[in-house]
Design a protein around this motif. Structure first.
Motif, PDB file in Angstrom:
ATOM      1  N   MET A   1     -37.668  26.380 -33.566  1.00  0.00           N
ATOM      2  CA  MET A   1     -38.074  27.732 -34.421  1.00  0.00           C
ATOM      3  C   MET A   1     -36.942  28.770 -34.041  1.00  0.00           C
ATOM      4  O   MET A   1     -36.496  28.712 -32.761  1.00  0.00           O
ATOM      5  N   GLY A   2     -36.521  29.454 -35.091  1.00  0.00           N
ATOM      6  CA  GLY A   2     -35.439  30.624 -34.690  1.00  0.00           C
ATOM      7  C   GLY A   2     -35.819  31.552 -34.107  1.00  0.00           C
ATOM      8  O   GLY A   2     -36.895  31.975 -33.980  1.00  0.00           O
ATOM      9  N   LYS A   3     -34.978  32.489 -33.856  1.00  0.00           N
ATOM     10  CA  LYS A   3     -34.898  33.839 -33.244  1.00  0.00           C
ATOM     11  C   LYS A   3     -35.380  34.782 -34.286  1.00  0.00           C
ATOM     12  O   LYS A   3     -34.944  34.630 -35.591  1.00  0.00           O
ATOM     13  N   THR A   4     -36.371  35.879 -34.465  1.00  0.00           N
ATOM     14  CA  THR A   4     -36.433  36.770 -35.250  1.00  0.00           C
ATOM     15  C   THR A   4     -35.637  37.790 -34.981  1.00  0.00           C
ATOM     16  O   THR A   4     -35.413  38.320 -33.878  1.00  0.00           O
ATOM     17  N   ILE A   5     -34.672  38.202 -35.895  1.00  0.00           N
ATOM     18  CA  ILE A   5     -33.719  39.453 -35.841  1.00  0.00           C
ATOM     19  C   ILE A   5     -34.589  40.728 -36.146  1.00  0.00           C
ATOM     20  O   ILE A   5     -35.316  41.061 -37.154  1.00  0.00           O
ATOM     21  N   THR A   6     -34.576  41.463 -35.035  1.00  0.00           N
ATOM     22  CA  THR A   6     -35.413  42.761 -35.047  1.00  0.00           C
ATOM     23  C   THR A   6     -34.116  43.890 -35.396  1.00  0.00           C
ATOM     24  O   THR A   6     -34.676  45.082 -35.855  1.00  0.00           O
ATOM     25  N   ARG A   7     -32.971  43.623 -35.211  1.00  0.00           N
ATOM     26  CA  ARG A   7     -31.878  44.470 -35.457  1.00  0.00           C
ATOM     27  C   ARG A   7     -30.695  43.677 -35.782  1.00  0.00           C
ATOM     28  O   ARG A   7     -30.505  42.572 -35.189  1.00  0.00           O
ATOM     29  N   PRO A   8     -29.730  44.308 -36.645  1.00  0.00           N
ATOM     30  CA  PRO A   8     -28.292  43.607 -36.835  1.00  0.00           C
ATOM     31  C   PRO A   8     -27.788  43.581 -35.199  1.00  0.00           C
ATOM     32  O   PRO A   8     -27.768  44.447 -34.688  1.00  0.00           O
ATOM     33  N   PRO A   9     -27.014  42.390 -35.396  1.00  0.00           N
ATOM     34  CA  PRO A   9     -26.148  42.175 -33.977  1.00  0.00           C
ATOM     35  C   PRO A   9     -24.871  43.497 -33.990  1.00  0.00           C
ATOM     36  O   PRO A   9     -24.365  43.745 -34.999  1.00  0.00           O
ATOM     37  N   LYS A  10     -24.754  43.893 -32.836  1.00  0.00           N
ATOM     38  CA  LYS A  10     -23.515  44.834 -32.611  1.00  0.00           C
ATOM     39  C   LYS A  10     -22.399  44.486 -32.049  1.00  0.00           C
ATOM     40  O   LYS A  10     -21.394  44.851 -32.435  1.00  0.00           O
ATOM     41  N   THR A  11     -22.223  43.231 -31.590  1.00  0.00           N
ATOM     42  CA  THR A  11     -21.223  42.603 -31.202  1.00  0.00           C
ATOM     43  C   THR A  11     -20.757  41.238 -31.612  1.00  0.00           C
ATOM     44  O   THR A  11     -21.845  40.349 -31.993  1.00  0.00           O
ATOM     45  N   ILE A  12     -19.818  40.427 -31.753  1.00  0.00           N
ATOM     46  CA  ILE A  12     -19.486  39.121 -32.076  1.00  0.00           C
ATOM     47  C   ILE A  12     -20.032  38.265 -31.135  1.00  0.00           C
ATOM     48  O   ILE A  12     -20.610  37.292 -31.439  1.00  0.00           O
ATOM     49  N   MET A  13     -20.288  38.812 -29.961  1.00  0.00           N
ATOM     50  CA  MET A  13     -20.788  38.015 -28.816  1.00  0.00           C
ATOM     51  C   MET A  13     -22.467  37.565 -29.228  1.00  0.00           C
ATOM     52  O   MET A  13     -23.085  36.700 -29.221  1.00  0.00           O
ATOM     53  N   GLU A  14     -22.917  38.756 -29.549  1.00  0.00           N
ATOM     54  CA  GLU A  14     -24.311  38.776 -30.028  1.00  0.00           C
ATOM     55  C   GLU A  14     -24.726  37.762 -31.187  1.00  0.00           C
ATOM     56  O   GLU A  14     -25.605  36.982 -31.217  1.00  0.00           O
ATOM     57  N   ILE A  15     -23.765  37.899 -32.411  1.00  0.00           N
ATOM     58  CA  ILE A  15     -23.784  36.968 -33.270  1.00  0.00           C
ATOM     59  C   ILE A  15     -23.622  35.445 -32.895  1.00  0.00           C
ATOM     60  O   ILE A  15     -24.451  34.629 -33.050  1.00  0.00           O
ATOM     61  N   TYR A  16     -22.571  35.170 -31.807  1.00  0.00           N
ATOM     62  CA  TYR A  16     -22.246  33.826 -31.431  1.00  0.00           C
ATOM     63  C   TYR A  16     -23.554  33.319 -30.725  1.00  0.00           C
ATOM     64  O   TYR A  16     -24.088  32.188 -30.773  1.00  0.00           O
ATOM     65  N   LYS A  17     -24.263  34.387 -29.691  1.00  0.00           N
ATOM     66  CA  LYS A  17     -25.462  33.754 -28.980  1.00  0.00           C
ATOM     67  C   LYS A  17     -26.705  33.682 -30.068  1.00  0.00           C
ATOM     68  O   LYS A  17     -27.592  33.043 -29.502  1.00  0.00           O
ATOM     69  N   GLY A  18     -26.661  34.386 -31.195  1.00  0.00           N
ATOM     70  CA  GLY A  18     -27.503  34.026 -32.225  1.00  0.00           C
ATOM     71  C   GLY A  18     -27.632  32.665 -32.841  1.00  0.00           C
ATOM     72  O   GLY A  18     -28.521  32.356 -33.831  1.00  0.00           O
ATOM     73  N   LEU A  19     -26.602  32.007 -32.946  1.00  0.00           N
ATOM     74  CA  LEU A  19     -26.333  30.696 -33.795  1.00  0.00           C
ATOM     75  C   LEU A  19     -27.484  29.707 -33.137  1.00  0.00           C
ATOM     76  O   LEU A  19     -27.904  29.754 -31.866  1.00  0.00           O
ATOM     77  N   PRO A  20     -27.829  28.833 -33.902  1.00  0.00           N
ATOM     78  CA  PRO A  20     -28.894  27.961 -33.543  1.00  0.00           C
ATOM     79  C   PRO A  20     -28.401  27.102 -32.441  1.00  0.00           C
ATOM     80  O   PRO A  20     -27.233  26.762 -32.122  1.00  0.00           O
ATOM     81  N   GLU A  21     -29.400  26.653 -31.605  1.00  0.00           N
ATOM     82  CA  GLU A  21     -28.871  25.878 -30.399  1.00  0.00           C
ATOM     83  C   GLU A  21     -28.216  24.418 -30.983  1.00  0.00           C
ATOM     84  O   GLU A  21     -28.885  23.818 -32.078  1.00  0.00           O
ATOM     85  N   GLY A  22     -27.103  23.974 -30.449  1.00  0.00           N
ATOM     86  CA  GLY A  22     -26.509  22.666 -31.016  1.00  0.00           C
ATOM     87  C   GLY A  22     -25.663  22.890 -31.894  1.00  0.00           C
ATOM     88  O   GLY A  22     -24.934  21.880 -32.382  1.00  0.00           O
ATOM     89  N   THR A  23     -25.230  24.158 -32.178  1.00  0.00           N
ATOM     90  CA  THR A  23     -24.443  24.511 -33.202  1.00  0.00           C
ATOM     91  C   THR A  23     -23.096  24.108 -32.514  1.00  0.00           C
ATOM     92  O   THR A  23     -22.660  24.940 -31.470  1.00  0.00           O
ATOM     93  N   LEU A  24     -21.842  23.593 -33.229  1.00  0.00           N
ATOM     94  CA  LEU A  24     -20.815  23.291 -32.665  1.00  0.00           C
ATOM     95  C   LEU A  24     -19.848  24.495 -32.998  1.00  0.00           C
ATOM     96  O   LEU A  24     -18.969  24.324 -34.089  1.00  0.00           O
ATOM     97  N   ALA A  25     -19.675  25.485 -32.059  1.00  0.00           N
ATOM     98  CA  ALA A  25     -19.010  26.776 -32.350  1.00  0.00           C
ATOM     99  C   ALA A  25     -18.503  27.077 -31.048  1.00  0.00           C
ATOM    100  O   ALA A  25     -18.993  26.994 -30.160  1.00  0.00           O
ATOM    101  N   GLU A  26     -17.345  27.914 -31.409  1.00  0.00           N
ATOM    102  CA  GLU A  26     -16.892  28.540 -30.069  1.00  0.00           C
ATOM    103  C   GLU A  26     -16.218  29.962 -30.782  1.00  0.00           C
ATOM    104  O   GLU A  26     -16.074  30.397 -31.632  1.00  0.00           O
ATOM    105  N   LEU A  27     -16.329  30.894 -29.675  1.00  0.00           N
ATOM    106  CA  LEU A  27     -15.861  32.379 -29.725  1.00  0.00           C
ATOM    107  C   LEU A  27     -14.565  32.369 -28.898  1.00  0.00           C
ATOM    108  O   LEU A  27     -14.667  32.380 -27.662  1.00  0.00           O
TER     109      LEU A  27
END
Length: 178
Positions: A1-27
């Motif tokens: 189950m995904g996270k509920t977004i309660t506010r828009p992310p403020k930083t690129i790291m917040e966007i990164y940390k909000g990616l689904p678990e297992g996503t092959l991504a790097e910042l």
């Protein structure tokens, strides 16, 4: 189950940390890079290198070896990577927190190259690892088993290895074969 977004992310790291678990991504330097899952040759070689490192580290009580996917937060704002193999020595274990996250700089990072990411690993990530002070970095080609090894001296990487199926680690003055 995904996270509920309660506010828009403020930083690129917040966007990164909000990616689904297992996503092959790097910042890296505030830019998100995504990649497909690795091929079988990549995974076979990753297992061979991991086995060799784990056996050595366990026999000598030197530290731990971890494999991807696992985030390494080099800083808290703009750099999080998923190296193929991560080595953390005993005196650096504080970077592995109680939740299993890595916050800091590991001692050795290994990247097994993929057809579409050679420059990413050999240039972008090599430069990033150098910048953050990773003591030793290996880049290994699964097609040829050519292993390039880099050691950090005076803040700059110097290539010390260019062999097929082996690396003579400068961290431990030991040969690893795969």
């Amino acid at each position: 189950m995904g996270k509920t977004i309660t506010r828009p992310p403020k930083t690129i790291m917040e966007i990164y940390k909000g990616l689904p678990e297992g996503t092959l991504a790097e910042l890296i330097n505030d830019q998100i890079y995504m990649s497909p899952s690795p091929l079988a040759k990549h995974q076979v070689l990753l297992n061979e290198i991991n086995f060799s490192l784990k056996k050595f580290l366990d026999q000598n009580n030197l530290g731990t070896v971890l494999t991807a996917p696992l985030d390494v937060y080099l800083d808290e704002t703009s750099n999080a990577v998923q190296p193929d193999i991560i080595v953390i020595l005993e005196n650096n274990m504080h970077i592995l927190d109680e939740n299993g996250h890595i916050n800091g700089v590991p001692d050795l990072l290994v990247e097994v190259l993929s057809p579409g990411n050679r420059d990413h690993d050999l240039i972008i990530k090599r430069d990033l690892y150098e910048k953050f002070g990773v003591k030793e970095y290996w880049a290994v080609d699964p097609e040829t088993k050519l292993a390039l090894g880099f050691i950090l001296k005076d803040g700059k990487y110097h290539q010390f290895s260019d062999k097929i199926g082996e690396v003579d680690s400068r961290l431990w003055e030991t040969k690893f074969t795969f």
